[in-house]
Structure formats: C-alpha cells, structure tokens
Scaffold this motif. Structure first.
Motif, PDB file in Angstrom:
ATOM      1  N   PRO A  83       0.820  -1.295  -0.006  1.00 36.30           N
ATOM      2  CA  PRO A  83      -0.067   0.115   0.066  1.00 36.30           C
ATOM      3  C   PRO A  83       0.852   1.286   0.037  1.00 36.30           C
ATOM      4  O   PRO A  83       1.893   1.523   0.431  1.00 36.30           O
ATOM      5  CB  PRO A  83      -0.919  -0.137   1.330  1.00 36.30           C
ATOM      6  N   TYR A 115      -6.347  -1.713   8.131  1.00 40.90           N
ATOM      7  CA  TYR A 115      -6.957  -1.516   6.813  1.00 40.90           C
ATOM      8  C   TYR A 115      -8.014  -2.379   6.632  1.00 40.90           C
ATOM      9  O   TYR A 115      -8.955  -1.854   5.831  1.00 40.90           O
ATOM     10  CB  TYR A 115      -5.946  -2.425   5.945  1.00 40.90           C
ATOM     11  N   SER A 145       2.402  -8.129   7.153  1.00 43.98           N
ATOM     12  CA  SER A 145       1.894  -7.895   6.155  1.00 43.98           C
ATOM     13  C   SER A 145       0.475  -8.466   5.975  1.00 43.98           C
ATOM     14  O   SER A 145      -0.042  -9.602   6.404  1.00 43.98           O
ATOM     15  CB  SER A 145       2.569  -8.318   4.768  1.00 43.98           C
ATOM     16  N   ASN A 167      -1.883  -4.579  11.599  1.00 46.92           N
ATOM     17  CA  ASN A 167      -1.608  -4.258  10.132  1.00 46.92           C
ATOM     18  C   ASN A 167      -3.112  -4.485   9.467  1.00 46.92           C
ATOM     19  O   ASN A 167      -3.655  -3.932   8.788  1.00 46.92           O
ATOM     20  CB  ASN A 167      -0.609  -4.478   9.308  1.00 46.92           C
ATOM     21  N   TRP A 179      -5.304  -5.872   2.518  1.00 43.59           N
ATOM     22  CA  TRP A 179      -4.982  -4.452   2.037  1.00 43.59           C
ATOM     23  C   TRP A 179      -5.894  -3.872   0.731  1.00 43.59           C
ATOM     24  O   TRP A 179      -5.951  -2.807   0.764  1.00 43.59           O
ATOM     25  CB  TRP A 179      -3.444  -4.475   1.530  1.00 43.59           C
TER      26      TRP A 179
END
Length: 303
Positions: free
Chosen positions: A43, A193, A142, A189, A147
């Motif tokens: 991203p 998102y 990640s 993370n 994402w």
C-alpha cells in the motif's frame, strides 16, 4: 483431535464438513478469500509485494526477516473457524475476527499456545470466532489481500457461508450479527486496513487490540473518531507500547474524545478504553496480561 489427524483431515477434502465430525467446533479450512497468496503492491507505494526471485521462487523482502518465499510463508489459505456450543439462530450472536501476530501458525499458536477457542468458550459469548492465516512463521505483519478495498467484507461473506453450512443457521441470519475485530501484535496491520477500507461499515461493533498498537495509529484514530456511539475500542498494552498509547491518547484528547483508563465492566454501550498492563511479557500476552486468559475476560464484557 490430535494434530496429525487434524491436518490429514483438512488435506483430504476441499469441504471440511465431509471429513470432520460435526461435534468438533474448532476446524481449519481453506478460504477462497484468504490473506495469501497476494500478488499486488504494498500500500501507498509502487513496490510489488513479491519483489524477489531466487531460482524461480518468488519472495518478499521484509525489514526484519530478510527474504521470505511465497511457497512456504505466503501461500496458506486456511482460516480457523470455531463456534459456540449450542449455537442458536434465533439468539443474537457476534462474529469475532482475530488477526494473529508474527512467527505464528493457526494450530500451534492460536489454537494450542494462546487457547483462543477455549477462551472464546469460557467467555460464554454467543457467536463464532474466525482467524485467517497471515504470513506463516514469519517476522512480517503484512496484511496481504486485507490491503484490498472491500476485502474484509468479502471475507465475512465467506465466513458466514461456511458457518451456515456447518451449523445449519440460515446465512441471512448471520449477516445481521455484529462484528468485532481483534488483533494481537503484528495483527495490527490487517486490522487497521480492515477498519479503513474493508467495507464492513457500521456493522463493526468493536475493536480489541492486544499489545498491538505498533503502527497505523492514524487509521485507528480515524475509526475511533467516526465510529458509531455503540461501538467500542479497547487497547490493552505492556510497557513496550506505552509511548504509542500516550501519543494516541493525546491525539484523541485534542479531538475531544475521552479515553477511560479503568478496566471496562460493560462494553455494550460503546466507549474507548486503554488498559495499561505494566511489565508483562509480550509473547504471553494473549494468555497472561492484566489477568489470566484476557480474551475470555474482555469478550465476557460484551453481553
């Protein structure tokens, strides 16, 4: 079920209900909407996630773990699904989506070490727990396909479909159940998102961060600032994250949002809580923080 039997059963068929007994309420199953494999960009950059090649193997370069390869770290499509004993379609329920931390697998860490299904049951929350496999045994936070815009909502749809197929509860009933996002450590993370672009909107009843506010503070702040009044935000932390919580608290105060530093007794009416756990171990946080079995403790405050 012993681990060898568990994994053999999962590998034996595409549909877990054909091979696992209905009485087993904790199952691992492949999801079409899984965090990985992921072949897009990181991203806010033009850098592809898979940015390394070695003898035909695609890999991802991380800041802490070096290069991890897709075939053994970013290819597991499984999710954990666990549901309450005597789940009833006419009774209000809740879906809890858990994002695990670094160096983890669903079986060894989420199920065995952290005892998430057992803590869920002990809370007496009526509903179901889902946990997607993120980077497998990797020092990497990640989010993969989480994402992507609207992906969290698509994951929920598949989760509801699989839960309906396993329990017999009509899928249309499950789509009305509120959702709680819970994250531990590097799971911050995908959680951030999912809140910002995941597409679940006002269906999200609450957020629970377990020693997880390592980054993406603006995204969490924006969700808190615009969340429905009935939604709650709880962040429990050890001393390693005291600065981040101090910064977040100052930002919220500047925005006119109060933070309760006392431990919550009831989460049904919304609010924002920070729980300072002091000098407790990060690795043991999911099972021993301000209390033993803290996930059970928090989920029990939801009903």
């Amino acid at each position: 079920m012993r681990r060898r039997t568990w994994l053999t059963a999962i590998a034996a068929a595409a549909w877990f209900t054909d091979v696992l007994p209905k009485a087993n309420r904790s199952v691992l199953l492949p999801f079409e909407h899984s965090a990985f494999p992921y072949s897009g960009n990181i991203p806010d950059s033009d850098r592809p996630f898979l940015d390394a090649v070695d003898d035909g193997r695609l890999g991802h370069t991380t800041s802490r773990g070096g290069v991890y390869f897709q075939d053994d770290r970013y290819s597991d499509p499984q999710s954990l699904m666990h549901w309450s004993h005597k789940l009833r379609s006419h009774q209000p329920g809740c879906l809890v989506i858990f994002f695990h931390g670094n160096n983890a697998t669903l079986y060894d860490d989420v199920i065995v070490r952290q005892q998430l299904p057992s803590q869920f049951d002990a809370s007496h929350l009526h509903g179901a727990l889902f946990a997607p496999q993120l980077a497998r045994n990797a020092l990497d936070s990640s989010a993969g396909r989480f994402w992507e815009p609207q992906f969290f909502a698509e994951y929920l749809k598949e989760a509801e479909h699989n839960l309906a197929r396993s329990t017999g509860i009509p899928e249309r009933n499950l789509t009305r159940w509120p959702v709680v996002i819970m994250a531990y450590s590097g799971g911050y993370n995908p959680a951030a998102y999912s809140l910002e672009i995941g597409g679940a909107g006002d269906r999200i009843k609450g957020v629970i961060l377990m020693d997880a506010l390592f980054g993406e503070l603006p995204r969490f702040y924006n969700w808190i600032a615009h969340k429905p009044k009935y939604s709650f935000f709880v962040s429990a932390y050890s001393e390693v994250l005291r600065k981040e919580h101090g910064d977040m608290r100052a930002s919220l105060k500047q925005g006119g949002i109060s933070v309760n530093m006392q431990r919550p007794t009831n989460l049904r009416n919304g609010g924002v809580w920070f729980i300072d756990c002091g000098r407790v171990g990060h690795m043991e946080f999911m099972s021993q923080a301000w209390v033993k079995n803290p996930v059970r403790w928090i989920l029990s405050r939801m009903h």
